[in-house]
Design a protein around this motif. Structure first.
Motif: not given
Length: 68
Positions: A34-56
């Protein structure tokens, strides 16, 4: 962005996932995960939101649309 609590599974959810895989982790093991996930998942979500969907993805072969 969603609240952190919705990004990270509960201790019981992690335990159920582990048991489904035939693993019986201790509470200390699950707390570590859980400690690992609390650190990693928010950053992954932020990266996902910053990445354009139309870019392959990099390196993905895309046929020339003019060739068809």
């Amino acid at each position: 962005m969603e609240p952190e609590s919705s990004l990270v599974p509960s201790l019981d959810e992690l335990r159920a996932l582990a048991r489904a895989q035939g693993v019986e982790p201790t509470d200390a093991d699950l707390e570590g995960v859980l400690g690992f996930l609390r650190t990693v998942l928010p950053s992954l979500r932020e990266l996902e939101e910053a990445t354009q969907r139309d870019v392959p993805p990099a390196g993905m072969y895309l046929p020339d649309p003019e060739a068809t």
